[in-house]
Write an enzyme that holds these catalytic residues in place. Sequence first.
Site, short mmCIF file in Angstrom:
data_model
loop_
_atom_site.label_atom_id
_atom_site.label_comp_id
_atom_site.label_asym_id
_atom_site.label_seq_id
_atom_site.Cartn_x
_atom_site.Cartn_y
_atom_site.Cartn_z
N ARG A 48 0.85 -1.19 0.00
CA ARG A 48 0.00 0.00 0.00
C ARG A 48 0.89 1.24 0.00
O ARG A 48 1.90 1.31 0.70
CB ARG A 48 -0.91 0.02 1.23
CG ARG A 48 -2.01 -1.03 1.22
CD ARG A 48 -3.04 -0.74 0.14
NE ARG A 48 -4.15 -1.69 0.16
CZ ARG A 48 -4.18 -2.82 -0.55
NH1 ARG A 48 -3.16 -3.13 -1.33
NH2 ARG A 48 -5.24 -3.60 -0.49
N GLU B 276 -4.26 7.08 -5.77
CA GLU B 276 -4.28 6.39 -7.06
C GLU B 276 -5.53 6.75 -7.83
O GLU B 276 -6.62 6.72 -7.26
CB GLU B 276 -4.21 4.87 -6.82
CG GLU B 276 -2.91 4.42 -6.17
CD GLU B 276 -2.84 2.94 -5.87
OE1 GLU B 276 -1.77 2.48 -5.45
OE2 GLU B 276 -3.87 2.25 -6.06
N HIS C 21 -0.37 -0.20 -9.91
CA HIS C 21 -1.06 -1.15 -9.03
C HIS C 21 -1.54 -2.37 -9.81
O HIS C 21 -2.73 -2.72 -9.80
CB HIS C 21 -2.23 -0.47 -8.32
CG HIS C 21 -2.60 -1.12 -7.02
ND1 HIS C 21 -3.14 -0.43 -5.96
CD2 HIS C 21 -2.49 -2.41 -6.60
CE1 HIS C 21 -3.36 -1.26 -4.96
NE2 HIS C 21 -2.98 -2.47 -5.32
#
Length: 314
Positions: A234, A263, A280
């Site tokens: 994270r 994000e 990601h």
Amino acid sequence: MRMLFMLRDPFIEADPKFLDEIRALGEVKIILTDQGIDKEVLKKEVADVDVIVVAVVKIDKEIIDAAPNLKYIMKFGSGYDNIDYLYAREKGIPVTNIPGQNTEAVADHTFGLMIAAARHITQKNQEMKAGHWENTMGFEIFQKRIGIIGFGNIGKAIAKRASGFNMEINAYGNHKDYKAAEKLNVNFVEFDELLSTSDVIVICTNLNEKTRKMINEKTLGIMKQTAILINISRGGLVDEDALTEALKNNQISAAGLDVFADEPTKSELATLPNVIATPHIGAATYEAVDRMGEGAFENLKRFAAGEELENLVN
């Protein structure tokens, strides 16, 4: 049953049969979230749904309160820090996740970032495509020391791969699986020792108030100048401003980052030449999405039938 799916765009494209199966259980609404979603729009979208299935969009108190019919929240993945699961519990709303199904994908991606950072692979690829041929020296991963922060499923999968590179493997975490550590030749060490002695540091621990910004100006100062930092967990685990300065000043060698505090990210960090940045995508393999789809379908069937749910987190 009205279900709202908020998933990354490729997840839907990778497993179309999953939605066909889900539609047998009720009405399905899909929002693709690679570019994020405005909170006010989201509050309108959740107003009439019974079930939310979510990947990375934040489901906080405000969103939960905007969904008066909400009866179940499912995390399409493992880490559920984007969901206010404690408030959901107060409201009598169960929250589940799908643990362990993206482990191998994320561990693979970790080594992709690691090798790319050590050997400047993405930079050289860009230079070649621009017609530029120039040698650049890098570092070998073989027989180096890796420090793994967090020794859960993903940490263990990374350790297993590290053994193939004949790496010395150290780990730090609150939950120590000594049996697995012995099998994988992993030594548990204190946090500062891991930081100061590791050639590669991999963050794969959960984000909570104790771990938030655990990589900061102070802890970066403990690392070797040649160290490579990898974050596949994270973004909030890292103080991005401090890491940006450390990389600009060559305080550490490089970073491989699949996650960011916000994000999609607009951080300068992702643009630095000694950063390998990916959006990601650690869990974005056909195999992992297929396994997560199977887990999601099984729990949605249980919910529709009034049966006990698996993998409750609250």
